[in-house]
Design a protein around this motif. Structure first.
Motif, PDB file in Angstrom:
ATOM      1  N   ARG A 186       0.835  -1.210   0.000  1.00  0.00           N
ATOM      2  CA  ARG A 186       0.000   0.000   0.000  1.00  0.00           C
ATOM      3  C   ARG A 186       0.865   1.253   0.000  1.00  0.00           C
ATOM      4  O   ARG A 186       0.669   2.171  -0.776  1.00  0.00           O
ATOM      5  CB  ARG A 186      -0.925  -0.007   1.218  1.00  0.00           C
ATOM      6  N   ASN A 218     -11.418  -5.882  -6.048  1.00  0.00           N
ATOM      7  CA  ASN A 218     -11.537  -5.882  -4.596  1.00  0.00           C
ATOM      8  C   ASN A 218     -10.562  -4.922  -3.916  1.00  0.00           C
ATOM      9  O   ASN A 218     -10.791  -4.508  -2.790  1.00  0.00           O
ATOM     10  CB  ASN A 218     -11.300  -7.295  -4.040  1.00  0.00           C
ATOM     11  N   GLU A 219      -9.481  -4.604  -4.586  1.00  0.00           N
ATOM     12  CA  GLU A 219      -8.413  -3.865  -3.896  1.00  0.00           C
ATOM     13  C   GLU A 219      -8.568  -2.354  -3.912  1.00  0.00           C
ATOM     14  O   GLU A 219      -8.156  -1.679  -2.994  1.00  0.00           O
ATOM     15  CB  GLU A 219      -7.048  -4.198  -4.534  1.00  0.00           C
ATOM     16  N   ARG A 223      -9.571   1.484  -9.348  1.00  0.00           N
ATOM     17  CA  ARG A 223     -10.168   2.823  -9.244  1.00  0.00           C
ATOM     18  C   ARG A 223      -9.078   3.882  -9.180  1.00  0.00           C
ATOM     19  O   ARG A 223      -9.184   4.946  -9.782  1.00  0.00           O
ATOM     20  CB  ARG A 223     -11.073   2.915  -8.020  1.00  0.00           C
ATOM     21  N   LEU A 263     -20.413 -12.781  -3.572  1.00  0.00           N
ATOM     22  CA  LEU A 263     -21.655 -12.334  -4.194  1.00  0.00           C
ATOM     23  C   LEU A 263     -21.409 -11.097  -5.058  1.00  0.00           C
ATOM     24  O   LEU A 263     -22.072 -10.876  -6.061  1.00  0.00           O
ATOM     25  CB  LEU A 263     -22.695 -11.961  -3.119  1.00  0.00           C
ATOM     26  N   THR A 266     -15.706  -5.907  -4.061  1.00  0.00           N
ATOM     27  CA  THR A 266     -15.697  -4.719  -3.215  1.00  0.00           C
ATOM     28  C   THR A 266     -16.125  -3.493  -4.016  1.00  0.00           C
ATOM     29  O   THR A 266     -16.889  -2.670  -3.544  1.00  0.00           O
ATOM     30  CB  THR A 266     -14.291  -4.471  -2.640  1.00  0.00           C
ATOM     31  N   TYR A 267     -15.613  -3.387  -5.236  1.00  0.00           N
ATOM     32  CA  TYR A 267     -15.947  -2.233  -6.079  1.00  0.00           C
ATOM     33  C   TYR A 267     -16.461  -2.690  -7.442  1.00  0.00           C
ATOM     34  O   TYR A 267     -15.879  -3.568  -8.066  1.00  0.00           O
ATOM     35  CB  TYR A 267     -14.717  -1.349  -6.311  1.00  0.00           C
ATOM     36  N   VAL A 268     -17.576  -2.084  -7.854  1.00  0.00           N
ATOM     37  CA  VAL A 268     -17.992  -2.181  -9.249  1.00  0.00           C
ATOM     38  C   VAL A 268     -17.917  -0.750  -9.771  1.00  0.00           C
ATOM     39  O   VAL A 268     -18.560   0.148  -9.230  1.00  0.00           O
ATOM     40  CB  VAL A 268     -19.430  -2.729  -9.403  1.00  0.00           C
ATOM     41  N   LEU A 270     -18.259   1.863 -12.737  1.00  0.00           N
ATOM     42  CA  LEU A 270     -18.882   2.105 -14.045  1.00  0.00           C
ATOM     43  C   LEU A 270     -18.433   3.472 -14.555  1.00  0.00           C
ATOM     44  O   LEU A 270     -18.774   4.508 -13.985  1.00  0.00           O
ATOM     45  CB  LEU A 270     -20.418   2.062 -13.912  1.00  0.00           C
TER      46      LEU A 270
ATOM     47  N   MET B  49     -18.748  -8.535   4.855  1.00  0.00           N
ATOM     48  CA  MET B  49     -17.618  -8.018   4.091  1.00  0.00           C
ATOM     49  C   MET B  49     -16.788  -7.053   4.928  1.00  0.00           C
ATOM     50  O   MET B  49     -15.965  -6.322   4.396  1.00  0.00           O
ATOM     51  CB  MET B  49     -18.120  -7.287   2.826  1.00  0.00           C
ATOM     52  N   THR B 134     -27.079  -8.339  -2.966  1.00  0.00           N
ATOM     53  CA  THR B 134     -25.650  -8.624  -2.966  1.00  0.00           C
ATOM     54  C   THR B 134     -24.908  -7.810  -1.909  1.00  0.00           C
ATOM     55  O   THR B 134     -23.724  -8.029  -1.680  1.00  0.00           O
ATOM     56  CB  THR B 134     -25.019  -8.331  -4.338  1.00  0.00           C
ATOM     57  N   ALA B 136     -24.460  -4.027  -1.367  1.00  0.00           N
ATOM     58  CA  ALA B 136     -23.555  -2.977  -1.821  1.00  0.00           C
ATOM     59  C   ALA B 136     -24.260  -1.638  -1.750  1.00  0.00           C
ATOM     60  O   ALA B 136     -25.473  -1.554  -1.945  1.00  0.00           O
ATOM     61  CB  ALA B 136     -23.104  -3.237  -3.260  1.00  0.00           C
ATOM     62  N   SER B 150     -14.328   8.593  -1.790  1.00  0.00           N
ATOM     63  CA  SER B 150     -14.643   7.250  -1.292  1.00  0.00           C
ATOM     64  C   SER B 150     -13.525   6.251  -1.556  1.00  0.00           C
ATOM     65  O   SER B 150     -13.694   5.058  -1.368  1.00  0.00           O
ATOM     66  CB  SER B 150     -15.920   6.747  -1.966  1.00  0.00           C
ATOM     67  N   LEU B 151     -12.353   6.757  -1.989  1.00  0.00           N
ATOM     68  CA  LEU B 151     -11.274   5.832  -2.317  1.00  0.00           C
ATOM     69  C   LEU B 151      -9.983   6.106  -1.536  1.00  0.00           C
ATOM     70  O   LEU B 151      -9.332   5.188  -1.052  1.00  0.00           O
ATOM     71  CB  LEU B 151     -10.971   5.904  -3.822  1.00  0.00           C
ATOM     72  N   LEU B 186     -20.071   5.809 -11.753  1.00  0.00           N
ATOM     73  CA  LEU B 186     -21.073   5.289 -10.833  1.00  0.00           C
ATOM     74  C   LEU B 186     -20.438   4.098 -10.137  1.00  0.00           C
ATOM     75  O   LEU B 186     -19.798   3.265 -10.781  1.00  0.00           O
ATOM     76  CB  LEU B 186     -22.334   4.872 -11.599  1.00  0.00           C
ATOM     77  N   LEU B 187     -20.609   4.029  -8.817  1.00  0.00           N
ATOM     78  CA  LEU B 187     -19.885   3.010  -8.070  1.00  0.00           C
ATOM     79  C   LEU B 187     -20.794   2.168  -7.216  1.00  0.00           C
ATOM     80  O   LEU B 187     -21.743   2.662  -6.624  1.00  0.00           O
ATOM     81  CB  LEU B 187     -18.868   3.684  -7.135  1.00  0.00           C
ATOM     82  N   LEU B 188     -20.462   0.861  -7.142  1.00  0.00           N
ATOM     83  CA  LEU B 188     -21.024   0.006  -6.103  1.00  0.00           C
ATOM     84  C   LEU B 188     -19.878  -0.305  -5.157  1.00  0.00           C
ATOM     85  O   LEU B 188     -18.786  -0.651  -5.618  1.00  0.00           O
ATOM     86  CB  LEU B 188     -21.567  -1.311  -6.679  1.00  0.00           C
ATOM     87  N   ILE B 189     -20.144  -0.161  -3.857  1.00  0.00           N
ATOM     88  CA  ILE B 189     -19.101  -0.470  -2.873  1.00  0.00           C
ATOM     89  C   ILE B 189     -19.686  -1.413  -1.834  1.00  0.00           C
ATOM     90  O   ILE B 189     -20.744  -1.129  -1.274  1.00  0.00           O
ATOM     91  CB  ILE B 189     -18.581   0.819  -2.199  1.00  0.00           C
ATOM     92  N   SER B 190     -19.012  -2.527  -1.560  1.00  0.00           N
ATOM     93  CA  SER B 190     -19.585  -3.515  -0.651  1.00  0.00           C
ATOM     94  C   SER B 190     -18.775  -3.745   0.609  1.00  0.00           C
ATOM     95  O   SER B 190     -19.130  -4.594   1.424  1.00  0.00           O
ATOM     96  CB  SER B 190     -19.771  -4.844  -1.377  1.00  0.00           C
ATOM     97  N   GLY B 191     -17.699  -2.988   0.777  1.00  0.00           N
ATOM     98  CA  GLY B 191     -16.915  -3.181   1.997  1.00  0.00           C
ATOM     99  C   GLY B 191     -15.599  -2.454   1.883  1.00  0.00           C
ATOM    100  O   GLY B 191     -15.355  -1.742   0.905  1.00  0.00           O
ATOM    101  N   PRO B 192     -14.726  -2.631   2.889  1.00  0.00           N
ATOM    102  CA  PRO B 192     -13.413  -2.027   2.779  1.00  0.00           C
ATOM    103  C   PRO B 192     -12.608  -2.745   1.696  1.00  0.00           C
ATOM    104  O   PRO B 192     -12.916  -3.883   1.317  1.00  0.00           O
ATOM    105  CB  PRO B 192     -12.802  -2.248   4.168  1.00  0.00           C
ATOM    106  N   SER B 193     -11.573  -2.082   1.220  1.00  0.00           N
ATOM    107  CA  SER B 193     -10.691  -2.643   0.198  1.00  0.00           C
ATOM    108  C   SER B 193     -10.048  -3.921   0.739  1.00  0.00           C
ATOM    109  O   SER B 193      -9.699  -3.999   1.915  1.00  0.00           O
ATOM    110  CB  SER B 193      -9.635  -1.588  -0.135  1.00  0.00           C
ATOM    111  N   GLY B 208      -7.659   0.935  -1.339  1.00  0.00           N
ATOM    112  CA  GLY B 208      -8.834   1.718  -0.963  1.00  0.00           C
ATOM    113  C   GLY B 208      -8.931   1.798   0.556  1.00  0.00           C
ATOM    114  O   GLY B 208      -8.017   1.382   1.262  1.00  0.00           O
TER     115      GLY B 208
END
Lengths: 473, 218, 250
Positions: A186, A218-219, A223, A263, A266-268, A270, B49, B134, B136, B150-151, B186-193, B208
């Motif tokens: 990191r 995930n990391e 981004r 499922l 961590t990040y999607v 777009l 997550m 899911t 997020a 957010s990053l 546009l972002l989906l975030i489901s937890g920490p990096s 992240g």
């Protein structure tokens, strides 16, 4: 790549006990994780059927969707480039980089960029592209290529990675603590992100309807690469386009579940355009490089076109008994595992990558789990047919390269024997009496490297049945 | 007639034998789950997550935020003054900021703000919605709430109105009519990096945020 | 054909080339067990091989020529029982593909529709009930890839074994993993095949079973050959031969 080199690499991998242990552990874990996240058999089947249908529908309209993607992206301010070969794609990337003041490049994980050998190309032009995905970072430090599509450094265990960090990261102490190793990565990469002027990434799915690039991770390094530097260059294979945003949810579910047993990642991410008026961050320029590299040739064959359905989840690798034992590097080409066995020969030519297509027992474990239902064993069979095919007009690169008199005569002889029952019975009787005296040569010798000699029965079943008085009809 | 790479590629694709396969039929819409069930599922998945989730009455979100900040000795908090959440924060801090971090607005374009951005301890953003099945949250960065909030900071706090929880991503896309007007990002975030690249051992806070804290406002 | 439909009075038996040449006792056992249920078995002498070796090795024309011979030898519209998931899979699922575009595709499809794997036939069609006359024994079961994935008959095979009161069936830890036979794969890529079969043999050894039972003689030959090569004590047997040994008088 010759058959000999493949065998040498295979032998080396099989003899590497640490490698086999690392892969056996990792693949076993992936198999369990996938089972857990796809525990409802009926729902999983429904999803896979849907994934297959979405991909097949999109592929059936590929040129139209690519045109629509280009139009949408261009409208959004994304600059679209087309490259027929990796060499052209590399030149495009180089030109974009060199047309800007700084040439500090950070990279997210991209298998297409591996196909391009982008890093090596940029290096010859004095540009260092820093890999930022942790697994890619590790192997870049060690001068290696990825051994798995999703977890590039899976062939290394903790001790091996600790050694690499200690030796190759300036100032890094020796530690096997995963949290500490992650912290070192990191810190090191954070500086690179801040200094970078160009970020390169792949694309998981490109949406034609809205001109949107969908990236999953995930990391967070993806981004970073696609948001912080002032230029973002995305590289993608031309088969990655889907029609609408609504195609994404099932494909994402399938990709994520198959790749890592989650499922959702961590990040999607777009991405639809470069920084707009009033926005304070995001790249000023976004480029999309669409790479062909043999895909349009693969596309021309409706059966082999199914190869292009692949979403690069890596689950076929995880379930393959061959991959688990030889690891990714032994394949000798960019893509390992079952997908590699059908893709590499079609891209590079059967004459170059042909041995890959035979190095499978056709067990079908891959096909059983492929999220988009690629019939990998059938395509392997097809490539084997093409290797020996005497038909002049096949579109498969390198077709007919394995034609040889010995095998042709052997199979013709086999067919003759098996279509002439009396002769067959006579030969079987001969083998029953004298089979043990067959010299251990050729196939028999190879069989007997690991097994005792197969024993022909003194009387075949045909003969015993005749003696028992069972009838023909 | 131009003969570009584009033309040659598209031409090869067009010449291939093919028949158009229809788009698969949309699955029958499932009965919309109860709001409470969606919230529970979202919370449970986010926590799995390793996100920290607080469900609070809308009126109480600021006091809860202050508790969270005080408990972590956070010195600087990046925020977006031109959002509803940001405005409420400004007002609250103006009233009483004792023991609380300094509010830092995203002062200018990232080119000039970078050093500060990388130095702040935490950031607070709105969440435009969330996806229950899911697990997020949905973020729509824009001129008022830049993407890197957010990053980059190690701690990301997201404020989510519970009414904006959708059953699935498909529902979020349809109800939000995303395809009509996609934002830059546009972002989906489901937890920490996180990563599992080293022997499949989970490690958090790779590039992240190390912590994701979600305040769900009822 | 299911348990609801009446038992056929006569069936064909396809031996498979491996049983014919290497494991005739398994073939005889399979036939006797069908006959014991009051079903007549016909054995066309014109049969030979299902064609899979050529089909998988890149020689479809040769495979088709041999497959055609089999289709011609089994003319009557009665079930064809096959003591191998691999050969049954070839005939049932791959013949229609092999004959795509050929004039005799309809005959191939009709033929395919009549194919049963042996344990599937014994359980689903004949509803056989077994009485174990043997001494206590621990065995393990090897699932061939095609029996598992193409024919999906593993449940039937294990059902037969589980009916034997004095037999303890211990399952393999890595049952889903290929044994490495793969037909010509074993001789084209001996090292990889060797690694696979050795892992399978280790897996079997760990169960402490005296015997491994399998429904496919390719796998059996592969596994028992490797075990013998390593001097390991367990033996292997075809499912039909095992069932016959455990249940027949005298």
């Amino acid at each position: 790549m010759t058959a000999d080199r493949f065998e040498t690499d295979v032998d080396r991998a099989l003899a590497d006990a640490q490698l086999r242990k690392n892969f056996a552990f990792a693949m076993g874990s992936f198999i369990l994780k996938r089972k857990a996240v796809f525990s409802d058999a009926a729902e999983t089947e429904r999803l896979r059927t849907l994934g297959n249908a979405i991909k097949q529908s999109a592929l059936s309209r590929l040129p139209e969707l690519l045109e629509q993607l280009e139009a949408s992206c261009t409208r959004n301010g994304i600059r679209v480039h087309w490259a027929e070969t990796p060499a052209v794609a590399n030149r495009i990337v180089l030109e974009v980089i060199e047309s800007h003041a700084g040439t500090r490049v950070v990279k997210g994980k991209s298998m297409v960029s591996e196909e391009m050998h982008l890093n090596a190309f940029l290096a010859t032009h004095g540009i260092e592209a820093i890999e930022t995905d942790l697994g890619e970072f590790i192997i870049q430090l060690n001068g290696e290529t990825p051994s798995h599509i999703i977890v590039p450094a899976i062939h290394k265990n903790k001790a091996q990675i600790s050694k690499i960090f200690h030796e190759k990261v300036p100032g890094a102490p020796y530690t096997e603590d995963v949290a500490e190793l992650t912290a070192i990565a990191r810190r090191t990469l954070r500086r690179r992100f801040q200094e970078a002027t160009v970020g390169v990434s792949g694309v998981n799915f490109a949406v034609a309807e809205t001109g949107t690039l969908c990236l999953v991770e995930n990391e967070g390094n993806g981004r970073m690469c696609t948001t912080l530097p002032s230029v973002h260059i995305a590289v993608m294979g031309l088969e990655k386009v889907v029609e609408t945003l609504e195609d994404l949810p099932p494909l994402l579910r399938l990709l994520t579940g198959s790749a890592t047993g989650q499922l959702v990642t961590t990040y999607v991410n777009l991405i639809t355009s470069p920084r707009r008026e009033g926005e304070k961050d995001g790249p000023q320029e976004v480029h999309l490089v669409i790479l062909d590299n043999g895909r349009s040739r693969i596309y021309a064959d409706p059966e082999l076109r199914q190869t292009l359905q692949c979403v690069r989840c890596g689950t076929c690798l995880n379930h393959c008994p061959v991959y688990t034992r030889i690891g990714g590097h032994a394949y000798g080409f960019v893509y390992p595992g079952p997908i590699g066995k059908i893709l590499n020969p079609q891209v590079e030519g059967l004459d170059k990558a042909g041995p890959l297509a035979t190095a499978s027992s056709l067990c079908g474990a891959c096909e059983e789990v492929c999220p988009v239902k690629i019939p990998i064993p059938a395509l392997l069979r097809r490539l084997r047919n093409e290797s020996y095919s005497t038909a002049p007009d096949s579109a498969v690169l390198g077709h007919g390269c394995r034609q040889n008199l010995t095998e042709r005569l052997a199979w013709k002889g086999w067919a003759f024997l098996n279509t002439h029952p009396r002769l067959n019975r006579w030969v079987t009787a001969l083998l029953g009496a004298f089979g043990e005296y067959l010299p251990p040569a050729g196939p028999l010798e190879r069989w007997m490297r690991y097994r005792t000699e197969p024993m022909f029965a003194p009387k075949s079943l045909h003969r015993r049945i005749k003696e028992e008085g069972l009838t023909d009809e | 007639m131009s003969d570009t790479a584009r033309d040659r590629i598209l031409d090869r694709l067009r010449r291939a034998p093919r028949s158009e396969l229809p788009r698969p039929a949309a699955a029958a819409a499932a009965a919309a789950p109860q709001r409470a069930a969606m919230l529970a599922r979202l919370k449970s998945l986010l926590e799995a997550m390793r996100a920290e989730v607080h469900v609070v009455p809308a009126a109480d979100w600021l006091p809860r935020l202050k508790e969270i900040l005080r408990a972590r000795s956070i010195k600087t908090l990046l925020y977006a003054p031109d959002t509803g959440v940001g405005a409420e924060l400004s007002a609250a801090w103006e009233a009483d900021a004792s023991g609380l971090p300094d509010l830092v607005p995203y002062g200018g374009p990232v080119e000039t703000f970078k050093d500060q951005l990388f130095a702040v301890d935490a950031a607070v953003t709105t969440a435009a919605g969330a996806v229950a099945d899911t697990g997020a949250i949905i973020l729509r960065p824009g001129p008022h709430e830049p993407r890197l909030m957010s990053l980059v900071p190690s701690i990301h706090i997201a404020v989510l109105p519970s009414a904006a929880i959708f059953p699935s991503l498909g529902d979020a896309m349809r109800e939000g009519r995303w395809s009509a007007d996609m934002p830059t990002n546009l972002l989906l975030i489901s937890g920490p990096s996180k990563t599992a690249d080293i022997e499949l051992t989970l490690a958090f806070g790779v590039h992240g945020p190390k912590e994701l804290i979600v305040l769900i406002l009822e | 054909m299911t348990q609801e439909s009446p038992k056929p009075s006569k069936v064909y038996f396809f031996s498979t080339c491996l049983i014919d040449a290497f494991y005739p006792d398994a073939g005889l056992a399979a036939i006797r067990l069908i006959e014991r249920e009051g079903v007549r078995v016909a054995f066309p002498s014109g049969q030979s091989c299902c064609g899979q070796p050529a089909y998988n090795s890149g020689f479809p024309a040769e495979a088709r020529a041999v497959a055609r011979r089999q289709i011609q030898a089994f003319r009557e519209d009665i079930p064809i029982v096959v003591p191998s998931g691999s050969c049954a899979g070839m005939m049932k699922h791959h013949y229609p593909k092999l004959f795509a575009g050929e004039n005799d595709l309809p005959q191939a499809q009709a033929f395919s529709g009549r194919v049963f794997e042996w344990s599937e036939f014994m359980v689903q069609v004949l509803g056989v009930r077994l009485e174990d006359r043997g001494a206590p024994l621990r065995v393990t079961w090897h699932s061939s890839c095609h029996a598992m994935r193409e024919m999906q008959v593993i449940g039937h095979s294990k059902d037969l074994i589980r009916q034997l009161r004095n037999v303890e069936l211990v399952e393999l830890a890595h049952e889903h993993e290929c044994c490495g036979f793969g037909g010509t794969f074993a001789v084209k890529h001996p090292a990889i095949s060797g690694a696979l079969v050795n892992d399978k043999v280790d897996d079997i050894q760990r169960t402490g079973a005296a015997r491994v039972i399998a429904g496919d003689c390719g796998c059996l030959m592969n596994i028992t050959g490797a075990a013998a090569h390593r001097g390991l004590p367990f033996t292997g047997q075809h499912l039909a031969e095992f069932i016959w040994e455990r249940t027949h008088d005298g």
